[in-house]
Design a protein around this motif. Sequence first.
Motif, PDB file in Angstrom:
ATOM      1  N   ASN A  11      44.378  43.494 -20.016  1.00  0.00           N
ATOM      2  CA  ASN A  11      43.896  44.700 -20.684  1.00  0.00           C
ATOM      3  C   ASN A  11      42.672  45.280 -19.981  1.00  0.00           C
ATOM      4  N   GLY A  12      41.815  44.402 -19.507  1.00  0.00           N
ATOM      5  CA  GLY A  12      40.591  44.858 -18.865  1.00  0.00           C
ATOM      6  C   GLY A  12      40.815  45.563 -17.551  1.00  0.00           C
ATOM      7  N   ARG A  13      41.916  45.248 -16.858  1.00  0.00           N
ATOM      8  CA  ARG A  13      42.201  45.871 -15.574  1.00  0.00           C
ATOM      9  C   ARG A  13      42.890  47.234 -15.702  1.00  0.00           C
ATOM     10  N   LYS A  14      43.494  47.510 -16.844  1.00  0.00           N
ATOM     11  CA  LYS A  14      44.251  48.758 -16.989  1.00  0.00           C
ATOM     12  C   LYS A  14      43.420  50.001 -16.632  1.00  0.00           C
ATOM     13  N   PRO A  15      42.255  50.227 -17.267  1.00  0.00           N
ATOM     14  CA  PRO A  15      41.511  51.445 -16.943  1.00  0.00           C
ATOM     15  C   PRO A  15      40.934  51.445 -15.535  1.00  0.00           C
ATOM     16  N   VAL A  16      40.685  50.268 -14.970  1.00  0.00           N
ATOM     17  CA  VAL A  16      40.207  50.201 -13.585  1.00  0.00           C
ATOM     18  C   VAL A  16      41.280  50.761 -12.656  1.00  0.00           C
ATOM     19  N   ILE A  17      42.525  50.329 -12.858  1.00  0.00           N
ATOM     20  CA  ILE A  17      43.627  50.834 -12.039  1.00  0.00           C
ATOM     21  C   ILE A  17      43.762  52.340 -12.199  1.00  0.00           C
ATOM     22  N   LEU A  18      43.724  52.828 -13.428  1.00  0.00           N
ATOM     23  CA  LEU A  18      43.899  54.265 -13.642  1.00  0.00           C
ATOM     24  C   LEU A  18      42.787  55.059 -12.971  1.00  0.00           C
ATOM     25  N   LEU A  19      41.559  54.621 -13.086  1.00  0.00           N
ATOM     26  CA  LEU A  19      40.462  55.351 -12.450  1.00  0.00           C
ATOM     27  C   LEU A  19      40.590  55.337 -10.931  1.00  0.00           C
ATOM     28  N   GLU A  20      41.112  54.261 -10.389  1.00  0.00           N
ATOM     29  CA  GLU A  20      41.385  54.249  -8.952  1.00  0.00           C
ATOM     30  C   GLU A  20      42.502  55.240  -8.610  1.00  0.00           C
ATOM     31  N   SER A  70      42.507  49.657 -24.970  1.00  0.00           N
ATOM     32  CA  SER A  70      42.969  50.075 -23.646  1.00  0.00           C
ATOM     33  C   SER A  70      43.924  51.261 -23.700  1.00  0.00           C
ATOM     34  N   GLY A  71      44.814  51.299 -24.688  1.00  0.00           N
ATOM     35  CA  GLY A  71      45.759  52.412 -24.772  1.00  0.00           C
ATOM     36  C   GLY A  71      45.070  53.742 -25.015  1.00  0.00           C
ATOM     37  N   ALA A  72      44.057  53.738 -25.879  1.00  0.00           N
ATOM     38  CA  ALA A  72      43.306  54.964 -26.145  1.00  0.00           C
ATOM     39  C   ALA A  72      42.560  55.414 -24.887  1.00  0.00           C
ATOM     40  N   ILE A  73      41.990  54.460 -24.167  1.00  0.00           N
ATOM     41  CA  ILE A  73      41.243  54.790 -22.948  1.00  0.00           C
ATOM     42  C   ILE A  73      42.182  55.360 -21.893  1.00  0.00           C
ATOM     43  N   LEU A 106      54.752  43.531 -25.746  1.00  0.00           N
ATOM     44  CA  LEU A 106      54.711  42.772 -24.496  1.00  0.00           C
ATOM     45  C   LEU A 106      53.383  42.051 -24.297  1.00  0.00           C
ATOM     46  N   GLY A 107      52.281  42.748 -24.459  1.00  0.00           N
ATOM     47  CA  GLY A 107      50.979  42.127 -24.254  1.00  0.00           C
ATOM     48  C   GLY A 107      50.692  40.989 -25.229  1.00  0.00           C
ATOM     49  N   PRO A 108      50.776  41.244 -26.532  1.00  0.00           N
ATOM     50  CA  PRO A 108      50.498  40.171 -27.489  1.00  0.00           C
ATOM     51  C   PRO A 108      51.414  38.952 -27.341  1.00  0.00           C
ATOM     52  N   MET A 109      52.690  39.187 -27.072  1.00  0.00           N
ATOM     53  CA  MET A 109      53.609  38.043 -26.974  1.00  0.00           C
ATOM     54  C   MET A 109      53.369  37.228 -25.702  1.00  0.00           C
ATOM     55  N   ALA A 157      52.149  54.165 -18.693  1.00  0.00           N
ATOM     56  CA  ALA A 157      53.014  53.103 -19.221  1.00  0.00           C
ATOM     57  C   ALA A 157      53.255  52.034 -18.163  1.00  0.00           C
ATOM     58  N   ASP A 158      53.386  52.448 -16.911  1.00  0.00           N
ATOM     59  CA  ASP A 158      53.551  51.478 -15.826  1.00  0.00           C
ATOM     60  C   ASP A 158      52.301  50.638 -15.645  1.00  0.00           C
ATOM     61  N   ILE A 159      51.147  51.282 -15.696  1.00  0.00           N
ATOM     62  CA  ILE A 159      49.889  50.548 -15.550  1.00  0.00           C
ATOM     63  C   ILE A 159      49.755  49.515 -16.662  1.00  0.00           C
ATOM     64  N   ALA A 160      50.029  49.933 -17.886  1.00  0.00           N
ATOM     65  CA  ALA A 160      49.879  49.038 -19.034  1.00  0.00           C
ATOM     66  C   ALA A 160      50.809  47.839 -18.938  1.00  0.00           C
ATOM     67  N   CYS A 161      52.053  48.078 -18.558  1.00  0.00           N
ATOM     68  CA  CYS A 161      53.020  46.978 -18.471  1.00  0.00           C
ATOM     69  C   CYS A 161      52.759  46.101 -17.254  1.00  0.00           C
ATOM     70  N   TYR A 162      52.372  46.708 -16.145  1.00  0.00           N
ATOM     71  CA  TYR A 162      52.250  45.947 -14.902  1.00  0.00           C
ATOM     72  C   TYR A 162      51.201  44.849 -14.999  1.00  0.00           C
ATOM     73  N   THR A 163      50.048  45.152 -15.566  1.00  0.00           N
ATOM     74  CA  THR A 163      48.994  44.140 -15.590  1.00  0.00           C
ATOM     75  C   THR A 163      49.448  42.883 -16.322  1.00  0.00           C
ATOM     76  N   TRP A 164      50.218  43.045 -17.379  1.00  0.00           N
ATOM     77  CA  TRP A 164      50.695  41.889 -18.147  1.00  0.00           C
ATOM     78  C   TRP A 164      51.835  41.168 -17.438  1.00  0.00           C
ATOM     79  N   VAL A 165      52.772  41.917 -16.861  1.00  0.00           N
ATOM     80  CA  VAL A 165      53.875  41.279 -16.152  1.00  0.00           C
ATOM     81  C   VAL A 165      53.364  40.533 -14.928  1.00  0.00           C
ATOM     82  N   GLN A 166      52.427  41.123 -14.222  1.00  0.00           N
ATOM     83  CA  GLN A 166      51.873  40.459 -13.055  1.00  0.00           C
ATOM     84  C   GLN A 166      51.132  39.180 -13.450  1.00  0.00           C
TER      85      GLN A 166
END
Length: 207
Positions: A11-20, A70-73, A106-109, A157-166
């Motif tokens: 969750n913490g990496r999501k906004p970092v990726i988006l800002l990049e 993270s989703g709101a951000i 996906l994230g919580p599970m 949506a890709d950013i949000a899912c990717y951090t957890w799948v990775q």
Amino acid sequence: MITLHTWTTPNGRKPVILLEELGEPYEIVPVDLRRNQQFEPGFLKLSPNNKIPAMVDDGAEGGTVTLFESGAILTYLADKFGKCLAPSGPARWQAMQWLHWQIGGLGPMLGQLGFFAQQDDAFALDRFVKEADRLLTVLDTQLGSSQYVAGDDYTIADIACYTWVQAATERLQAPLGDILASKADLQRWIALVGARPAVQKGMAWQV
């Protein structure tokens, strides 16, 4: 200036990726979860749920904007800078539904699976392995009909899912290795998203 109060979690990496991806200037204030800094009064003023990430935008129109979750951000930043989320129409809502699917499922599970993979509780581990498999199958099926999670365009949506799948790919090989390896469209997407320079930089961020 955008200031992120975050840590090196999915969750913490999501906004970092988006800002990049956006190419916008930002500053990171680490919130060390190992030292319980998420419970400190200063952080609780930003995130009353004592969870990272939190964001402060002191350049927002109409005054400073402070957000947690993270989703709101992600939604705020994508809307503000006009990238990674359609401004209206069906494409926007496709991305939003998959963003919320990640947040609610996906994230919580995967997080629960990560916890029980380290415990001596075979019943709980089996439950969360099966649920992780189900959710990853949902994602793999979706990616069988589109290049990215919400269609043919890369979105939050890709950013949000990717951090957890990775994170699952790296840390949960013991319970999930065969499950992940069997999903060809998911593997294609992991490689596609992971090749993006902004994603690589966001995933590599360390304190």
